[in-house]
Each structure stands twice: as structure tokens, then as C-alpha cells.
Design a protein around this motif. Structure first.
Motif, PDB file in Angstrom:
ATOM      1  N   ALA A   1       0.833  -1.207   0.000  1.00 28.62           N
ATOM      2  CA  ALA A   1       0.000   0.000   0.000  1.00 28.62           C
ATOM      3  C   ALA A   1       0.868   1.259   0.000  1.00 28.62           C
ATOM      4  O   ALA A   1       0.560   2.243  -0.679  1.00 28.62           O
ATOM      5  N   ARG A   2       1.972   1.231   0.750  1.00 30.68           N
ATOM      6  CA  ARG A   2       2.868   2.394   0.776  1.00 30.68           C
ATOM      7  C   ARG A   2       3.534   2.599  -0.581  1.00 30.68           C
ATOM      8  O   ARG A   2       3.632   3.743  -1.060  1.00 30.68           O
ATOM      9  N   LEU A   3       3.961   1.521  -1.224  1.00 32.25           N
ATOM     10  CA  LEU A   3       4.527   1.656  -2.568  1.00 32.25           C
ATOM     11  C   LEU A   3       3.486   2.177  -3.548  1.00 32.25           C
ATOM     12  O   LEU A   3       3.799   3.000  -4.423  1.00 32.25           O
ATOM     13  N   HIS A   4       2.255   1.730  -3.400  1.00 36.59           N
ATOM     14  CA  HIS A   4       1.165   2.202  -4.254  1.00 36.59           C
ATOM     15  C   HIS A   4       1.010   3.723  -4.135  1.00 36.59           C
ATOM     16  O   HIS A   4       0.835   4.425  -5.150  1.00 36.59           O
ATOM     17  N   GLU A   5       1.095   4.224  -2.913  1.00 37.18           N
ATOM     18  CA  GLU A   5       1.005   5.678  -2.709  1.00 37.18           C
ATOM     19  C   GLU A   5       2.144   6.403  -3.418  1.00 37.18           C
ATOM     20  O   GLU A   5       1.942   7.456  -4.047  1.00 37.18           O
ATOM     21  N   LEU A   6       3.349   5.846  -3.322  1.00 31.18           N
ATOM     22  CA  LEU A   6       4.517   6.489  -3.925  1.00 31.18           C
ATOM     23  C   LEU A   6       4.503   6.381  -5.449  1.00 31.18           C
ATOM     24  O   LEU A   6       4.873   7.326  -6.153  1.00 31.18           O
ATOM     25  N   ILE A   7       4.062   5.233  -5.960  1.00 32.93           N
ATOM     26  CA  ILE A   7       4.048   5.023  -7.410  1.00 32.93           C
ATOM     27  C   ILE A   7       2.959   5.855  -8.075  1.00 32.93           C
ATOM     28  O   ILE A   7       3.184   6.497  -9.109  1.00 32.93           O
ATOM     29  N   GLU A   8       1.774   5.844  -7.482  1.00 34.67           N
ATOM     30  CA  GLU A   8       0.629   6.523  -8.082  1.00 34.67           C
ATOM     31  C   GLU A   8       0.466   7.969  -7.610  1.00 34.67           C
ATOM     32  O   GLU A   8      -0.422   8.679  -8.083  1.00 34.67           O
ATOM     33  N   ASN A   9       1.329   8.373  -6.647  1.00 36.69           N
ATOM     34  CA  ASN A   9       1.261   9.728  -6.090  1.00 36.69           C
ATOM     35  C   ASN A   9      -0.125  10.022  -5.505  1.00 36.69           C
ATOM     36  O   ASN A   9      -0.777  11.014  -5.837  1.00 36.69           O
ATOM     37  N   VAL A  10      -0.567   9.126  -4.625  1.00 35.55           N
ATOM     38  CA  VAL A  10      -1.863   9.280  -3.960  1.00 35.55           C
ATOM     39  C   VAL A  10      -1.655   9.207  -2.451  1.00 35.55           C
ATOM     40  O   VAL A  10      -0.610   8.748  -1.971  1.00 35.55           O
ATOM     41  N   GLY A  11      -2.634   9.642  -1.698  1.00 28.34           N
ATOM     42  CA  GLY A  11      -2.567   9.590  -0.250  1.00 28.34           C
ATOM     43  C   GLY A  11      -3.062   8.265   0.287  1.00 28.34           C
ATOM     44  O   GLY A  11      -3.609   7.441  -0.454  1.00 28.34           O
ATOM     45  N   PRO A  12      -2.886   8.018   1.601  1.00 20.92           N
ATOM     46  CA  PRO A  12      -3.372   6.775   2.212  1.00 20.92           C
ATOM     47  C   PRO A  12      -4.886   6.654   2.121  1.00 20.92           C
ATOM     48  O   PRO A  12      -5.604   7.657   2.161  1.00 20.92           O
ATOM     49  N   ASP A  13      -5.374   5.439   1.997  1.00 16.35           N
ATOM     50  CA  ASP A  13      -6.809   5.171   1.981  1.00 16.35           C
ATOM     51  C   ASP A  13      -7.283   5.052   3.426  1.00 16.35           C
ATOM     52  O   ASP A  13      -6.877   4.130   4.139  1.00 16.35           O
ATOM     53  N   PRO A  14      -8.149   5.963   3.901  1.00 17.03           N
ATOM     54  CA  PRO A  14      -8.584   5.911   5.305  1.00 17.03           C
ATOM     55  C   PRO A  14      -9.432   4.679   5.627  1.00 17.03           C
ATOM     56  O   PRO A  14      -9.618   4.340   6.792  1.00 17.03           O
ATOM     57  N   ASN A  15      -9.918   3.984   4.595  1.00 18.38           N
ATOM     58  CA  ASN A  15     -10.775   2.815   4.815  1.00 18.38           C
ATOM     59  C   ASN A  15     -10.045   1.485   4.602  1.00 18.38           C
ATOM     60  O   ASN A  15     -10.671   0.438   4.442  1.00 18.38           O
ATOM     61  N   GLU A  16      -8.700   1.520   4.580  1.00 11.71           N
ATOM     62  CA  GLU A  16      -7.919   0.309   4.367  1.00 11.71           C
ATOM     63  C   GLU A  16      -8.239  -0.736   5.438  1.00 11.71           C
ATOM     64  O   GLU A  16      -8.417  -0.421   6.612  1.00 11.71           O
ATOM     65  N   LYS A  17      -8.302  -1.991   5.008  1.00 13.95           N
ATOM     66  CA  LYS A  17      -8.468  -3.111   5.931  1.00 13.95           C
ATOM     67  C   LYS A  17      -7.360  -4.124   5.671  1.00 13.95           C
ATOM     68  O   LYS A  17      -6.991  -4.378   4.538  1.00 13.95           O
ATOM     69  N   TRP A  18      -6.847  -4.683   6.757  1.00 12.09           N
ATOM     70  CA  TRP A  18      -5.754  -5.651   6.655  1.00 12.09           C
ATOM     71  C   TRP A  18      -6.257  -6.973   7.207  1.00 12.09           C
ATOM     72  O   TRP A  18      -6.420  -7.124   8.407  1.00 12.09           O
ATOM     73  N   GLU A  19      -6.528  -7.919   6.320  1.00 10.16           N
ATOM     74  CA  GLU A  19      -7.204  -9.149   6.730  1.00 10.16           C
ATOM     75  C   GLU A  19      -6.314 -10.363   6.489  1.00 10.16           C
ATOM     76  O   GLU A  19      -6.101 -10.765   5.347  1.00 10.16           O
ATOM     77  N   PHE A  20      -5.800 -10.922   7.584  1.00  7.75           N
ATOM     78  CA  PHE A  20      -5.068 -12.184   7.507  1.00  7.75           C
ATOM     79  C   PHE A  20      -5.036 -12.806   8.889  1.00  7.75           C
ATOM     80  O   PHE A  20      -5.189 -12.120   9.904  1.00  7.75           O
ATOM     81  N   GLU A  21      -4.803 -14.127   8.914  1.00  6.79           N
ATOM     82  CA  GLU A  21      -4.763 -14.860  10.173  1.00  6.79           C
ATOM     83  C   GLU A  21      -3.682 -14.314  11.095  1.00  6.79           C
ATOM     84  O   GLU A  21      -2.566 -14.037  10.687  1.00  6.79           O
ATOM     85  N   LYS A  22      -4.021 -14.113  12.352  1.00  2.00           N
ATOM     86  CA  LYS A  22      -3.042 -13.781  13.375  1.00  2.00           C
ATOM     87  C   LYS A  22      -3.644 -14.190  14.717  1.00  2.00           C
ATOM     88  O   LYS A  22      -4.835 -14.478  14.824  1.00  2.00           O
ATOM     89  N   GLY A  23      -2.821 -14.207  15.760  1.00  2.00           N
ATOM     90  CA  GLY A  23      -3.338 -14.478  17.093  1.00  2.00           C
ATOM     91  C   GLY A  23      -2.736 -15.710  17.739  1.00  2.00           C
ATOM     92  O   GLY A  23      -1.878 -16.393  17.178  1.00  2.00           O
ATOM     93  N   LEU A  24      -3.205 -15.999  18.947  1.00  2.00           N
ATOM     94  CA  LEU A  24      -2.680 -17.068  19.784  1.00  2.00           C
ATOM     95  C   LEU A  24      -3.261 -18.414  19.381  1.00  2.00           C
ATOM     96  O   LEU A  24      -4.469 -18.537  19.149  1.00  2.00           O
ATOM     97  N   PHE A  25      -2.392 -19.422  19.279  1.00  2.00           N
ATOM     98  CA  PHE A  25      -2.829 -20.779  18.996  1.00  2.00           C
ATOM     99  C   PHE A  25      -2.244 -21.694  20.063  1.00  2.00           C
ATOM    100  O   PHE A  25      -1.030 -21.695  20.297  1.00  2.00           O
ATOM    101  N   ILE A  26      -3.119 -22.447  20.699  1.00  2.00           N
ATOM    102  CA  ILE A  26      -2.755 -23.200  21.891  1.00  2.00           C
ATOM    103  C   ILE A  26      -2.212 -24.573  21.532  1.00  2.00           C
ATOM    104  O   ILE A  26      -2.817 -25.340  20.781  1.00  2.00           O
TER     105      ILE A  26
END
Length: 644
Positions: free
Chosen positions: A262-287
Motif C-alpha cells: 500500500a505504501r509503494l502504491h502511494e509512492l508510485i501513483e502519487n496518492v494519499g493513504p486510503d482511510p478505509n484500508e483493511k488488513w485481513e489475515f490470520e493472526k493471534g494465539l494458537f494453543i
């Protein structure tokens, strides 16, 4: 259709769980933006014990032409920047010279902007489990290397949880390790010996250290978790099959990779950050069982499945994970098939047949140095200016099709990296550029193209498949050299009779091989030169005749030293009698010129005869050579009469 932007991803050891998560994040976000990804990846760990092999792997970094990419993501956490300083410094310098935007993940490098995985919150969560759920207060921290960025971030997460529970952070209870089994084993030895009092729990900053510690303690009668609770970090698959299985945490590496794109996209396309960005991937504690809580059985089963060697896998499944199930490769006998080949073209053909083992994919390309069969040529750093596309396999509907080229195929400019990289295509793709080499000697590279929307990522199967290719190419090179030795005359470099017979078989397979042109050449007076001036002078004369014979031989013909002072030139194609006479004159003039400039006390002389005839059932190549031989003797007799 406009040309897609291309992001370069520089990784090491792509089958590691960290890099797999990074690729997940990069691919998902590039797919959203419609960007292609070019992955340049040594396939082994950056601390690989076989240093020369590692150098051959790291050379793939030199292939990347950053001027042609739109942005770059580096993952220095796995590079071993100290042990491979020369390679990484050159990599950084080339990226800077390109002027293209670059970001690094999880570790500073080259002054580029850094995007970090949120290890601090993750370590706070796992510490909360030990403190809040299990009520532990006497805790030893098994950290990574001291004054290391990742270590410091994870320590801050532990301190956050300690502060929330009013626990005093005691630096003396931090044991610095190396993120590997050995760090855990070293701490285990200190606990076993009593040098460190036995704590209630150990919070480890990596699963491998946690496994090393747990196994060392269990071997010495200290039970886990009954006597000491242990937790790990990273959720590597092998921690699930350890006894005990390790309670661990999936860090947000995929989300960090998404943020990097996303940061490279901003630099390549000369745009600002998307305030509605979502980051969806598995994370968290596994027992696991190492903390005393009931295991997350489904997660453990998934981890075990990712490590399994399944001889009887259902390979027709489209969702099969070929990055980890190595059973099909082992049972394919690919290596045996490759070692049985007898020619370079057979080698390429067997490699082509074996591309089904790395499916599913869209395209596989094998690019080799123009002179890949030349064992005297050694490429250790960088790539030659030109490469040859020797093989192109296309996979679809569980079937491989495509082409493999012969050793005379066309070349392309190496700066292109891959000609098909610049052809418009409907969907964004990932191109994995992997080194093809033997030890430190580079032959070229392989490129595996997959759709970004597919779940296929290279791993242990691809690494070992490429190893088979590497070994087969080296074996073919050596065998080709030995064959050349056996088919060539050692003194003149011309074909010997064995080489002549092999080449004639090849020539007869070519289309249009209906007319044969043959010359027979015999040196005059070799015995006289040997007797009066020595055998070294006789050898000089033979080489002079060989040079003149080579001068009148076309590229598609063969020039042979058939005996001590006898030579053949044989060609198949479209010939006429005038061509034969012109070449006889050219040969005679070349010998005359040699005598003018040699300043020898003797004159080099040779008789030549030729024959041009259409091949039929009654006129074979042997018959044409026999007629040329008869004409040569007529020439020799006539010249002897003139000398009298």
C-alpha cells in the motif's frame, strides 16, 4: 490494456513460514491493485552451510533490473546482512541508483522506509495468556539477539503486559538467544544445572528456541507444562508435531506486507493513504500443550498436514498444496530420468516432461547462458548480456504443453529478465525468478509464473525440483565435454571418425539432406618432413592443412581428421559442381599463402579431391566420400608427374 505496474519482492528461503506469510500479504494487495510481482529468491537459508552453493543462490539478486520495476520490497530479516554483506550492499546500491521507491519489512536496511510487523502487541497478547490465564509471575524471557530490533520490539510487548499487571520487569530474567534451537538448549542447560533457578514459565521469542528448550528439559526429567510452562512465537508448522506441541502466536507479517505494498502504491501513483484500508489475515494465539491448556486440535492438524510426506496424495485436487507435499517429487524418479539422458536436447526434454511436478502454474521458463555447455566458461557474479530461452512449459487442465528449444535457439537481452514479462495479460501474475547453478557457477535461472489469485507459492518441492535441474545441467555439461573429447582429434580440434559418424547421423535427420558434397585431403610428404625436420614439424604441417580445410568448411558441414595425414569435409544440402571447384581453389590458395609466410625450410603440400552427388539407394555418403578419395588420388598422381 495498459502495461501493469511491477513490484519487485526480494526474499530469501521462500519456503520459510515468515516468507510464506509475506508473500500472502504482498500477493493479495498487488492482486487488488492489478500489479504484477517479480520475486527474486535464493531458495535456501541465508546462513546455508555450503557457502559456494549459497553464492550461486544469492547471484539471482544480480538479475533484477530495478530500472524496469516500479517499486521494491525487501525482507532483510532473513538476509544475514553481516555474513552476506557484499551481496546485500550491492543490492541496496543498485536499488538506490535506479531511483525507484523501496520499503523494507521488519528490519532497517539501506535507509529505506521501514514497515514493521506489530510484534509488540503480539508479544503482549501471549504474555497476557501466561500472566492473566495461568497466573504466572516467576517468568524467564528467552529473547533473541541483544540490541536487535525485533528482540527490542518483542521485549516492549512483554513490558506492556507486565506494567498492566503491576509486575516489575527484571532484566536479570532475560536470557538472550539466537531464535534457533540452540538458544533454547543453552537456557535448558542452565536450568538443569541450577545456574538459573527453575521458573514457573518461559516466554520464548521463537518457536525453535521454545522447542529446543522443551526437548532439552524433557530429556532431563523436567516436565512441560507440569513443571515449567513454555510458549513460543511465529507458529511454525513443526511446533505442532513437537512433544509437547508449543503454544505460539501467528504474527501479523502478512498485514505488514500488505501495508508495504500500500505504501509503494502511494509512492508510485502519487496518492494519499486510503482511510478505509483493511488488513485481513490470520493472526493471534494458537494453543499447544506446552502451556497446559487444551490444544487447538484443528490448528495442530493443519500444521501437521502442511508437513506431511504423502506418497498416495490425490494429485487431481486443484487445491493441493504442492509447496509442501514432496511425496510426488520423491516418487517420480525425476533425478534418475535426468541422469539417464545422453545429449543436451534429451536433458531439456526430460526437464520439460518433469514440469508437471511443480504444477499448478501457468508458465515455466528455463533461461540459460548462451554458452551453457562450455565447461571452461565460469559465471560466478552477475549474468551475461544475452540469455537463451531453452524451455517454455504451459500448464492447464492438469496437462503440460509448450516447447523446449534446441541448443541453437535464439537469444534475448538479459536486461529484459524474461521477454514474456512484458507481454500484456488479463490478470496480475507472480513471476518467481530462481537461480539455476552448480555450486557457485551460474548457468541461468528458472521463472515460474502463477496467477496472483491462486494459492500456489513456491516451497520445498520447487527448491528440490530446481536442485534436480541444476545437477542434470551440470551432468549434461560434463558429459557433453567428455563426448566432445571422444569425438574430436586432440591435436587439430577437428572431428575424428567417431565424431564424424555421430554428426552424419544428425545431418541425415535434417530436412533437405538430398545432396552430398565431400572433399578428401591428403598431406604430401609427411614422412619426408618427419624424417628430416622432426615430428614437431610434421605436426606443424598437419595443423596447417587442418586450418586450410577448416577455412573451406561451412558451419553446417563437418571437417574431419580421418587418419594421420588424411582429412574429410562432408556436407548435406543444396550444392553444385561450381561450388566444389571454388572451394578447391580456395584451399589451394590458403596452402600457398601459408608457404609464403611460414619461413619453413620445406614446403607444405596437400592433394585434394571432391565429389558432389545426389543421395539415392545406390549412392550413399560413403560412396560419395569414396569417389572424392579417388579424385584426390588422381590429383596427387597428376601433381607428382608435374614435379618430375
Amino acid at each position: 490494456m495498459t502495461e501493469r505496474k511491477k513490484i519487485g519482492l526480494i526474499i530469501v528461503n521462500p519456503e520459510s513460514i515468515y516468507q510464506q506469510r509475506v508473500m500472502n500479504g504482498v500477493f493479495s494487495r498487488c492482486d487488488m491493485y492489478g500489479y504484477d510481482v517479480a520475486v527474486f529468491c535464493p531458495l535456501v537459508n541465508a546462513k546455508h552451510y555450503y557457502r559456494n552453493y549459497l553464492l550461486g543462490e544469492l547471484n539471482i539478486f544480480n538479475l533484477a533490473d530495478f530500472d524496469k520495476l516500479d517499486g521494491v520490497i525487501l525482507t532483510p530479516l532473513t538476509y544475514d546482512t553481516e555474513g552476506n554483506k557484499e551481496q546485500t550492499d550491492r543490492l541496496v546500491q543498485r536499488i538506490k541508483e535506479s531511483g525507484k521507491p523501496a520499503v523494507t519489512l521488519d528490519l532497517p536496511m539501506g535507509g529505506f522506509e521501514m514497515i514493521c510487523t506489530d510484534d509488540r502487541s503480539a508479544m503482549a497478547d501471549i504474555t497476557e495468556h501466561i500472566v492473566g490465564v495461568h497466573g504466572c509471575r516467576d517468568i524467564v524471557i528467552l529473547a533473541g539477539m541483544k540490541d536487535y530490533y525485533v528482540t527490542d520490539e518483542r521485549l516492549e510487548g512483554i513490558k506492556d503486559t507486565y506494567a498492566a499487571h503491576n509486575i516489575l520487569f527484571d532484566e536479570s530474567k532475560v536470557f538472550y538467544g539466537d531464535f534457533w534451537y540452540t538458544g533454547g538448549e543453552a537456557l535448558g542447560d542452565k536450568i538443569i544445572s541450577g545456574e538459573i533457578p527453575r521458573p514457573e514459565a518461559v516466554i520464548s521469542m521463537s518457536d525453535h528456541m521454545a522447542m529446543g528448550l522443551a526437548n532439552r528439559l524433557m530429556e532431563n526429567g523436567i516436565r512441560v507444562p507440569e513443571d515449567i510452562i513454555i510458549t513460543g512465537f511465529d507458529c511454525v508448522p513443526e511446533r505442532a508435531i513437537n512433544t509437547p506441541s508449543i503454544t505460539s502466536y501467528v504474527p501479523a507479517a502478512a498485514q505488514a506486507a500488505q501495508k508495504a505494498v500500500a505504501r509503494l502504491h502511494e509512492l508510485i501513483e502519487n496518492v494519499g493513504p486510503d482511510p478505509n484500508e483493511k488488513w485481513e489475515f490470520e493472526k493471534g494465539l494458537f494453543i499447544g500443550s506446552s502451556c497446559g491448556c487444551p490444544e487447538n486440535v484443528e490448528h495442530v492438524k493443519d500444521s501437521i498436514n502442511s508437513l506431511i510426506y504423502n506418497v498416495n496424495e490425490n494429485f487431481g485436487r486443484k487445491d493441493i498444496n504442492f509447496s509442501v507435499d514432496i511425496g510426488r517429487l520423491v516418487e517420480s524418479y525425476m533425478f534418475e530420468n535426468l541422469t539417464a539422458v545422453e545429449s543436451p536436447d534429451e536433458c531439456l526434454g526430460e526437464i520439460f516432461k518433469a514440469t508437471y511436478l511443480i504444477s499448478p502454474y501457468e508458465n515455466f521458463y528455463l533461461c540459460l547462458d548462451e554458452d551453457w555447455l562450455d565447461t571452461d566458461k565460469q559465471i560466478i557474479s552477475g549474468y551475461p548480456e544475452k540469455m537463451k530461452l531453452m524451455l517454455h512449459a504451459i500448464y492447464g487442465d492438469n496437462v503440460t504443453k509448450g516447447t523446449f528449444m534446441d541448443v541453437d535457439s535464439a537469444s534475448f537481452d538479459t536486461k529484459l529478465m524474461l521477454p514474456d514479462l512484458w507481454i500484456e495479460h488479463d490478470k496480475p501474475s507472480v513471476y518467481y525468478f530462481a537461480p539455476v547453478h552448480f555450486s557457485e557457477h551460474t548457468f541461468g535461472y528458472g521463472v515460474l509464473q502463477c496467477s496472483l489469485e491462486s494459492k500456489t507459492k513456491i516451497g520445498i518441492v520447487f527448491r528440490n525440483w530446481i536442485r534436480n535441474v541444476n545437477n542434470a545441467i551440470e551432468l549434461t555439461r560434463v558429459r557433453s565435454r567428455l563426448t566432445a573429447f571422444s569425438q574430436r582429434d586432440a591435436m587439430t580440434g577437428l572431428y575424428n571418425r567417431r565424431g564424424m559418424e555421430a554428426r552424419i547421423r544428425e545431418m541425415l535427420e535434417r530436412p533437405g539432406a538430398d545432396t552430398c558434397l565431400a572433399f578428401v585431403i591428403d598431406m604430401d610428404g609427411l614422412k619426408y618432413v618427419n624424417d628430416h625436420y622432426g615430428h614437431s614439424e610434421g605436426d606443424y604441417g598437419i595443423n596447417a592443412i587442418a586450418t586450410a580445410a577448416r577455412l573451406i568448411t561451412r558451419n553446417d558441414e563437418i571437417c574431419v581428421r580421418a587418419g594421420g595425414d588424411e582429412f574429410y569435409i562432408i556436407g548435406l544440402g543444396d550444392y553444385c559442381g561450381a561450388d566444389m571447384l571454388a572451394r578447391i581453389n580456395k584451399f589451394t590458395n590458403a596452402i600457398a599463402e601459408e608457404n609464403k609466410t611460414s619461413c619453413k625450410p620445406y614446403e607444405i603440400s596437400a592433394s585434394i579431391g571432391g565429389c558432389c552427388a545426389e543421395l539415392t539407394a545406390d549412392m550413399t555418403i560413403e560412396d560419395v566420400v569414396h569417389k572424392a578419395d579417388a579424385n584426390m588420388y588422381e590429383n596427387k598422381t597428376a601433381r607428382q608427374k608435374l614435379r618430375r
